[in-house]
Design a protein around this motif. Sequence first.
Motif, mmCIF file in Angstrom:
data_model
loop_
_atom_site.group_PDB
_atom_site.id
_atom_site.type_symbol
_atom_site.label_atom_id
_atom_site.label_comp_id
_atom_site.label_asym_id
_atom_site.label_seq_id
_atom_site.Cartn_x
_atom_site.Cartn_y
_atom_site.Cartn_z
ATOM 1 N N TYR A 177 -3.060 -0.770 0.235
ATOM 2 C CA TYR A 177 -4.242 0.058 0.436
ATOM 3 C C TYR A 177 -3.802 1.486 0.737
ATOM 4 C CZ TYR A 177 -7.256 -4.042 0.590
ATOM 5 O OH TYR A 177 -7.942 -5.191 0.251
ATOM 6 N N ALA A 178 -4.609 2.429 0.278
ATOM 7 C CA ALA A 178 -4.331 3.838 0.552
ATOM 8 C C ALA A 178 -5.645 4.599 0.628
ATOM 9 C CB ALA A 178 -3.439 4.432 -0.536
ATOM 10 N N LEU A 179 -5.625 5.731 1.313
ATOM 11 C CA LEU A 179 -6.788 6.613 1.324
ATOM 12 C C LEU A 179 -6.910 7.259 -0.046
ATOM 13 C CD1 LEU A 179 -6.738 8.436 4.780
ATOM 14 C CD2 LEU A 179 -8.566 6.978 3.855
ATOM 15 N N LEU A 180 -7.940 6.873 -0.779
ATOM 16 C CA LEU A 180 -8.099 7.343 -2.150
ATOM 17 C C LEU A 180 -9.523 7.832 -2.368
ATOM 18 C CD1 LEU A 180 -6.285 4.394 -3.975
ATOM 19 C CD2 LEU A 180 -5.373 6.685 -3.577
ATOM 20 N N PRO A 181 -9.706 8.763 -3.306
ATOM 21 C CA PRO A 181 -11.062 9.227 -3.623
ATOM 22 C C PRO A 181 -11.874 8.099 -4.259
ATOM 23 C CG PRO A 181 -9.485 10.079 -5.213
ATOM 24 C CD PRO A 181 -8.683 9.435 -4.126
ATOM 25 N N LYS A 182 -13.138 8.019 -3.887
ATOM 26 C CA LYS A 182 -13.978 6.909 -4.307
ATOM 27 C C LYS A 182 -15.129 7.400 -5.177
ATOM 28 C CE LYS A 182 -16.818 5.178 -1.343
ATOM 29 N NZ LYS A 182 -17.449 4.488 -0.193
ATOM 30 N N LYS A 183 -15.485 6.565 -6.157
ATOM 31 C CA LYS A 183 -16.633 6.858 -7.003
ATOM 32 C C LYS A 183 -17.168 5.535 -7.543
ATOM 33 C CE LYS A 183 -18.024 9.775 -10.917
ATOM 34 N NZ LYS A 183 -17.528 10.722 -11.953
ATOM 35 N N LYS A 184 -18.432 5.298 -7.354
ATOM 36 C CA LYS A 184 -19.072 4.049 -7.802
ATOM 37 C C LYS A 184 -18.367 2.817 -7.239
ATOM 38 C CE LYS A 184 -20.603 6.107 -12.173
ATOM 39 N NZ LYS A 184 -20.505 6.036 -13.666
ATOM 40 N N GLY A 185 -17.845 2.944 -6.029
ATOM 41 C CA GLY A 185 -17.218 1.813 -5.372
ATOM 42 C C GLY A 185 -15.798 1.528 -5.812
ATOM 43 N N LYS A 186 -15.261 2.334 -6.753
ATOM 44 C CA LYS A 186 -13.889 2.144 -7.214
ATOM 45 C C LYS A 186 -13.141 3.466 -7.139
ATOM 46 C CE LYS A 186 -14.867 -1.842 -10.139
ATOM 47 N NZ LYS A 186 -14.744 -2.455 -11.485
ATOM 48 N N VAL A 187 -11.892 3.449 -7.544
ATOM 49 C CA VAL A 187 -11.071 4.660 -7.438
ATOM 50 C C VAL A 187 -11.553 5.717 -8.428
ATOM 51 C CG1 VAL A 187 -8.743 5.604 -7.631
ATOM 52 C CG2 VAL A 187 -9.086 3.313 -6.669
ATOM 53 N N ASP A 188 -11.710 6.935 -7.940
ATOM 54 C CA ASP A 188 -12.053 8.071 -8.804
ATOM 55 C C ASP A 188 -10.756 8.556 -9.447
ATOM 56 O OD1 ASP A 188 -12.719 10.456 -9.985
ATOM 57 O OD2 ASP A 188 -13.877 11.217 -8.303
ATOM 58 N N ILE A 189 -10.527 8.123 -10.657
ATOM 59 C CA ILE A 189 -9.249 8.370 -11.328
ATOM 60 C C ILE A 189 -9.048 9.844 -11.631
ATOM 61 C CG2 ILE A 189 -7.898 7.895 -13.404
ATOM 62 C CD1 ILE A 189 -7.946 5.584 -11.463
ATOM 63 N N ASP A 190 -10.095 10.552 -12.034
ATOM 64 C CA ASP A 190 -9.942 11.978 -12.358
ATOM 65 C C ASP A 190 -9.446 12.760 -11.142
ATOM 66 O OD1 ASP A 190 -10.727 11.659 -14.964
ATOM 67 O OD2 ASP A 190 -12.847 12.047 -14.552
#
Length: 362
Positions: A177-190
């Motif tokens: 697990y890591a602090l990652l940007p979120k979008k629609k409940g999943k990782v915001d890849i962009d």
Amino acid sequence: MAQYPHVRVFYGSDGLVHFMPFTDAVHNGQYAEKHIGQGLIDFAELDLSEYRLRLDAAKGIPLTIEHYQEIRNAVYNVAETLKHKHSYAFFFLVGLLNNILKTPIYYKDDIDAEQLKQLAVCLEELERVIELQKVFREAVDVCLDRENRPDKIMSERLCEFMKGHPEFGDAAVKMQYALLPKKKGKVDIDTLRDIHDWKLTEQDDLPEIMHQGVEGVSLMPYYLIEYLDEMLFFEFTEMLKNGQYVKRCKLCGRYFVLADKRKRDFCDRPYKGKRTCKQVGAKLFFEKGIEADTYLQQYLTEYNKVYSRRYRAAGKYAGEHSGRDLTEEQFKAWSAAASQSRRDYVEGKISGEEMLARVRLD
């Protein structure tokens, strides 16, 4: 702590599966797949004939300190055959060889012997790639091909496979697990891509990119994969979990992933020139009027019969084989010849009777 090289796998908000290979703490790349499984199938279908030839040549060099550099070059020469042929096999294999040969030697009194041990381990790891292909080819054949052995439901086949390969029950893939940007409940890849492109650290500098309109950050899971067998196992288990299956292309006879529930008969691999099986196959089949060809149906029946003979031989010692059992090498030779006969028939080079005569072993 993760070792390098490794691959981090993210399920993105864009619906794709993103693979981020790290060669070290700073350098990384990225590629995406619509569905899990393509790397596994490409590995199972990989032609390792040149790989085997170079490995045999490397193993034939005397393991002495006088030949150290020659063997070392030969080891990498074997791995080089996978370059540009597979999306991650070369990446993991070369990384592993580098790690073995760069391991510090603390026994200074016998440094030559320790260096030769490292080379011996490298040769063992190169040999293991061949073994991995055998195991995962069987996994694909038995567990992911619904047209293979239709007398058994998929759960029965999986149980049979696990009985023959109990080591799969002990396999594991790391999830972190890591602090990652979120979008629609999943990782915001962009946004994640921007973080790496700008050389930001995920934790300290994440607030700097919050103005971009992302939904925030969260502790998000990702898979950390450090070895080739882990990646193959990960793709295999994800396909089982998601109910994804494979099918043999009606033209080239190789497996491809069924990405959705639509009826598909041809793969996207190059067939002749720049055209793919999908582009060529439908036209060929339409012109020959063999969409429901009884000869091809009989071919599939013969294939399943011969495959059953090979499957029965799996796990037996040589002295236990009956006259009808086939070894892995015998089945591989037959399968290559049978696939070629099938292609010749589809292209109109031979008759249906001749194709069946070539593939029948009885």
